[in-house]
Design an enzyme around this catalytic site. Structure first.
Site, short mmCIF file in Angstrom:
data_model
loop_
_atom_site.label_atom_id
_atom_site.label_comp_id
_atom_site.label_asym_id
_atom_site.label_seq_id
_atom_site.Cartn_x
_atom_site.Cartn_y
_atom_site.Cartn_z
N ASN A 10 0.88 -1.17 0.00
CA ASN A 10 0.00 0.00 0.00
C ASN A 10 0.91 1.22 0.00
O ASN A 10 1.47 1.57 1.03
CB ASN A 10 -0.89 -0.04 1.25
CG ASN A 10 -1.70 1.24 1.42
OD1 ASN A 10 -1.81 2.05 0.50
ND2 ASN A 10 -2.27 1.41 2.60
N LYS A 12 0.17 4.24 -0.32
CA LYS A 12 -0.44 5.47 0.23
C LYS A 12 -0.14 6.63 -0.73
O LYS A 12 -0.09 6.41 -1.94
CB LYS A 12 0.05 5.72 1.65
CG LYS A 12 -0.08 4.45 2.50
CD LYS A 12 0.06 4.68 3.97
CE LYS A 12 -0.11 3.35 4.70
NZ LYS A 12 -0.14 3.48 6.13
N HIS A 97 -9.59 1.55 4.47
CA HIS A 97 -8.34 1.68 5.24
C HIS A 97 -8.58 2.65 6.40
O HIS A 97 -9.34 3.60 6.25
CB HIS A 97 -7.23 2.19 4.32
CG HIS A 97 -5.89 2.14 4.97
ND1 HIS A 97 -5.47 3.11 5.86
CD2 HIS A 97 -4.89 1.23 4.90
CE1 HIS A 97 -4.26 2.79 6.29
NE2 HIS A 97 -3.88 1.65 5.74
N GLU A 99 -6.94 5.02 7.46
CA GLU A 99 -6.67 6.43 7.13
C GLU A 99 -7.85 7.03 6.37
O GLU A 99 -8.15 8.21 6.51
CB GLU A 99 -5.36 6.53 6.33
CG GLU A 99 -4.15 6.30 7.23
CD GLU A 99 -2.94 5.68 6.55
OE1 GLU A 99 -2.89 5.68 5.30
OE2 GLU A 99 -2.06 5.18 7.27
N GLU A 169 -5.58 -4.57 10.48
CA GLU A 169 -4.53 -3.59 10.72
C GLU A 169 -4.81 -2.81 12.00
O GLU A 169 -5.57 -1.83 11.97
CB GLU A 169 -4.44 -2.61 9.55
CG GLU A 169 -4.18 -3.26 8.21
CD GLU A 169 -3.61 -2.26 7.21
OE1 GLU A 169 -2.47 -2.49 6.77
OE2 GLU A 169 -4.27 -1.26 6.92
N GLY A 175 2.41 2.41 10.61
CA GLY A 175 3.40 3.47 10.42
C GLY A 175 4.14 3.86 11.70
O GLY A 175 4.84 4.85 11.74
N SER A 215 3.21 -2.01 10.27
CA SER A 215 4.65 -2.17 10.45
C SER A 215 5.13 -3.58 10.12
O SER A 215 6.06 -4.10 10.75
CB SER A 215 5.08 -1.76 11.86
OG SER A 215 4.72 -0.41 12.09
P1 PGA Z 1 2.70 0.36 7.53
O1 PGA Z 1 1.24 0.61 6.89
O2 PGA Z 1 3.19 -0.94 6.99
O3 PGA Z 1 3.52 1.54 7.06
O4 PGA Z 1 2.51 0.33 9.01
C1 PGA Z 1 0.35 -0.46 6.70
C2 PGA Z 1 -0.93 0.05 6.12
O5 PGA Z 1 -1.41 1.12 6.54
O6 PGA Z 1 -1.52 -0.59 5.23
#
Ligand code: PGA
Length: 252
Positions: A10, A12, A97, A99, A169, A175, A215
């Site tokens: 992803n 983003k 997601h 976000e 998640e 992140g 992560s």
């Molecule tokens: P990350 O993000 O691996 O940077 O923690 C995962 C995601 O939001 O899909």
């Protein structure tokens, strides 16, 4: 039952079209062969979709989107429809997601609408769920996730459900460099599979693929993917780097 591992990146809001092309051209040879055993998907920004699809020709890498709208077309300034994604050659789309939920007010209801629309257009939805740190500390993680899953799958048939992908998640792990422990991740992924079994049946629950995200990186992927109920990863930060090839390898 053995389920094919998914390594989904992803990106983003990262990588412009030129960066996308050079990265994917480099990634092709790095995952060559491995992309037969593992489903390798990069969910890229809308503007990168066409050049990305062109850049992965001749490989088994698939290109996904990070969002879509639930209407076919019309006066929805700034939105992209499932039909547009499909015609461009997109195969997967991330839905709900955290976000999107946090910054763009998406709800369980809009997630359900999008899931149904994606399925109608033969796009595989990667349906996201996950709890906040506060919810985890309150001990309501499983209840909360079960609720998210039940609403996401409202009016989705058994046959359609088994071809979808779920991504667990935990928001506090996204992140932050703070991965859920393998036990925490497996506990929730197992509870998700149980919920699918309750909603449908054992076959559907055994067929559906459930990913861990938050992560996930080349160091922890192997252990996570080895868990009974974890069928791969949805990877943010680590999908922007060449090390992503090692995450794919961890799924072999
Ligand atoms: P990350 O993000 O691996 O940077 O923690 C995962 C995601 O939001 O899909």
């Amino acid at each position: 039952m053995s389920r094919k591992i998914v390594a989904a990146g992803n990106w983003k809001m990262n990588k412009d079209p030129f960066e996308a092309i050079s990265f994917l051209k480099e990634m092709g040879p790095l995952v060559k062969g491995k992309d037969e055993d593992v489903d390798v998907i990069f969910c890229v920004p809308f503007i990168d979709i066409l050049p990305a699809i062109d850049s992965v020709k001749g490989t088994n890498i698939k290109i996904g989107a990070q969002n879509m709208y639930f209407e076919e077309n019309g006066a929805y300034t700034g939105e992209v429809s499932p039909g547009m994604l499909k015609s461009a050659g997109v195969t997967h789309v991330i839905i709900g997601h955290s976000e999107r939920r946090e910054y763009f007010s998406e709800s369980d209801i809009t997630v359900n609408k999008k899931v149904k629309k994606a399925i109608e257009h033969k796009l595989t939805p990667i349906i996201c769920c996950g709890e906040t740190l506060e919810q985890r500390e309150q001990g309501i993680t499983i209840d909360f996730i079960r609720q998210q899953i039940k609403i996401a799958f409202l009016e989705v048939s058994k046959d359609d459900a088994k071809d979808t992908i779920i991504a667990y998640e935990p928001i506090w792990a996204i992140g932050t460099g703070k991965t859920a422990t393998t036990e925490q991740a497996e506990e929730v992924c197992g509870a998700i599979r149980k919920t699918i079994e309750e909603l449908y049946d054992t076959d559907t629950a055994q067929a559906i693929r459930i990913l861990y995200g938050g992560s996930c990186n080349e160091k922890n992927a192997k252990e996570l993917f080895a868990q009974e109920d974890i069928d791969g990863g949805l990877v943010g930060g680590a999908s922007l780097k060449k090390e992503f090839a090692q995450i794919v390898e961890a799924g072999q």
